[in-house]
Design a protein around this motif. Structure first.
Motif, PDB file in Angstrom:
ATOM      1  N   SER A   1       0.809  -1.222   0.000  1.00  0.00           N
ATOM      2  CA  SER A   1       0.000   0.000   0.000  1.00  0.00           C
ATOM      3  C   SER A   1       0.843   1.274   0.000  1.00  0.00           C
ATOM      4  O   SER A   1       0.388   2.322  -0.486  1.00  0.00           O
TER       5      SER A   1
ATOM      6  N   SER B   1       4.891   2.981  -4.275  1.00  0.00           N
ATOM      7  CA  SER B   1       4.343   3.633  -5.461  1.00  0.00           C
ATOM      8  C   SER B   1       4.295   2.725  -6.694  1.00  0.00           C
ATOM      9  O   SER B   1       3.271   2.676  -7.383  1.00  0.00           O
TER      10      SER B   1
ATOM     11  N   ARG C   1       1.413   0.276  -6.333  1.00  0.00           N
ATOM     12  CA  ARG C   1       0.104   0.928  -6.431  1.00  0.00           C
ATOM     13  C   ARG C   1      -0.238   1.244  -7.878  1.00  0.00           C
ATOM     14  O   ARG C   1      -1.381   1.049  -8.317  1.00  0.00           O
ATOM     15  N   ARG C   2       0.748   1.766  -8.624  1.00  0.00           N
ATOM     16  CA  ARG C   2       0.479   2.091 -10.029  1.00  0.00           C
ATOM     17  C   ARG C   2       0.109   0.835 -10.818  1.00  0.00           C
ATOM     18  O   ARG C   2      -0.723   0.893 -11.718  1.00  0.00           O
TER      19      ARG C   2
ATOM     20  N   ASP D   1      -3.471  -0.928  -8.516  1.00  0.00           N
ATOM     21  CA  ASP D   1      -4.710  -0.183  -8.288  1.00  0.00           C
ATOM     22  C   ASP D   1      -5.697  -0.288  -9.451  1.00  0.00           C
ATOM     23  O   ASP D   1      -6.914  -0.458  -9.224  1.00  0.00           O
TER      24      ASP D   1
ATOM     25  N   GLY E   1      -8.252  -3.292  -9.469  1.00  0.00           N
ATOM     26  CA  GLY E   1      -9.422  -3.276  -8.601  1.00  0.00           C
ATOM     27  C   GLY E   1      -9.657  -4.550  -7.812  1.00  0.00           C
ATOM     28  O   GLY E   1      -8.778  -5.043  -7.096  1.00  0.00           O
TER      29      GLY E   1
END
Length: 289
Positions: free
Chosen positions: A138, A141, A144-145, A148, A151
């Motif tokens: 979390s 970076s 996450r890219r 995320d 979903g």
């Protein structure tokens, strides 16, 4: 890179005709994480209409590529997950799928975790479509890219031995740590699995990917070509990163995008300028008037 090379958009035609074109996506057909330009897609359909087999060879999975297939030639073949799965563009029919045995998968996972990287366990195409993550991503970076946008398909890897077998396991490392982790993976896994490394400007990270034994883009494209009766000498491949190395080395004509890593440039026959129109011009030359 030898200085005597010419750019690939101005080569001198040879008597050997091109019967198969294998193309990477991110960094070649499209900017990383973006759709393929409509002009390029139109030219690919025109190439296919001339009887040339189009193969899209990418690290992307089916769920990322599915929408794009409606614009591809129906006869196109898709080499996905860096070779771990193969589909027909028409209807997305699964042609082949490979997975990593659990013992090998858990060894790869443990190496990434020991290096401080969360391990992403991507389910085999024959068993599911989830991205199961071992480790907290979390606050990272690059993860996450990457994760995320996926979903609800992203979950926690709570019981590795009960999870469906993976097609891929990989981590996203800072560029300065990539080489040492790659060496650990290769020395520990040896012949148990294939290790592929790629870089991502968008993620600002190095991808360290473990695939089923013997699986690379190049190996799978070569198998498809053999099944179609197309020799390497009549095949063209274009790519921009280290996961394209085997594919370019196999093809009778292997082309690297300008700015590719040095090992890829070393096996390439020519270099394609890195601009928005060079690939379209290249494909138009293959298509002919």
């Amino acid at each position: 890179m030898p200085s005597s090379r010419t750019t690939a958009t101005s080569w001198i035609p040879t008597p050997i005709r091109t019967r198969l074109v294998a193309l990477d996506v991110d960094g070649t057909l499209a900017r990383a994480g973006t759709p393929i330009d409509p002009t390029v897609l139109k030219t690919l359909r025109e190439i296919a209409d001339r009887g040339i087999q189009v193969v899209i060879a990418t690290g992307r999975g089916w769920l990322t590529m599915r929408e794009m297939t409606r614009w591809l030639p129906p006869s196109a073949l898709l080499v996905l997950n860096n070779g771990a799965s193969t589909r027909a563009a028409a209807g997305g029919r699964l042609l082949d799928s490979h997975d990593i045995p659990h013992a090998t998968a858990n060894l790869a996972r443990s190496i990434l975790r020991a290096a401080g990287l969360p391990a992403i366990w991507i389910e085999s195409a024959s068993s599911g479509d989830r991205y199961l993550v071992d480790g907290d991503w979390s606050n990272r970076s690059p993860y996450r890219r990457y994760l995320d946008p996926k979903g609800s398909r992203v979950g926690r890897l709570t019981h590795p031995n009960l999870a469906p077998p993976p097609a891929q396991i990989f981590g996203l490392a800072p560029p300065d740590l990539g080489q040492s982790i790659e060496e650990d993976l290769r020395s520990s896994l040896r012949e148990q699995a294939a290790v592929v490394v790629w870089r991502s400007r968008r993620l600002k990270a190095v991808g360290l990917e473990v695939l089923p034994r013997g699986v690379t883009k190049g190996a799978v494209v070569a198998q498809l070509a053999a099944g179609l009766g197309v020799p390497a000498a009549e095949s063209l491949a274009v790519g921009d990163d280290l996961n394209d190395l085997e594919m370019l080395a196999w093809a009778g004509r292997g082309l690297a995008i300008e700015g590719s890593p040095k090992p890829l440039l070393a096996v390439a026959d020519d270099v394609v300028p890195n601009d928005d129109h060079a690939l379209t011009r290249l494909l138009a030359e293959i298509r002919g008037p």
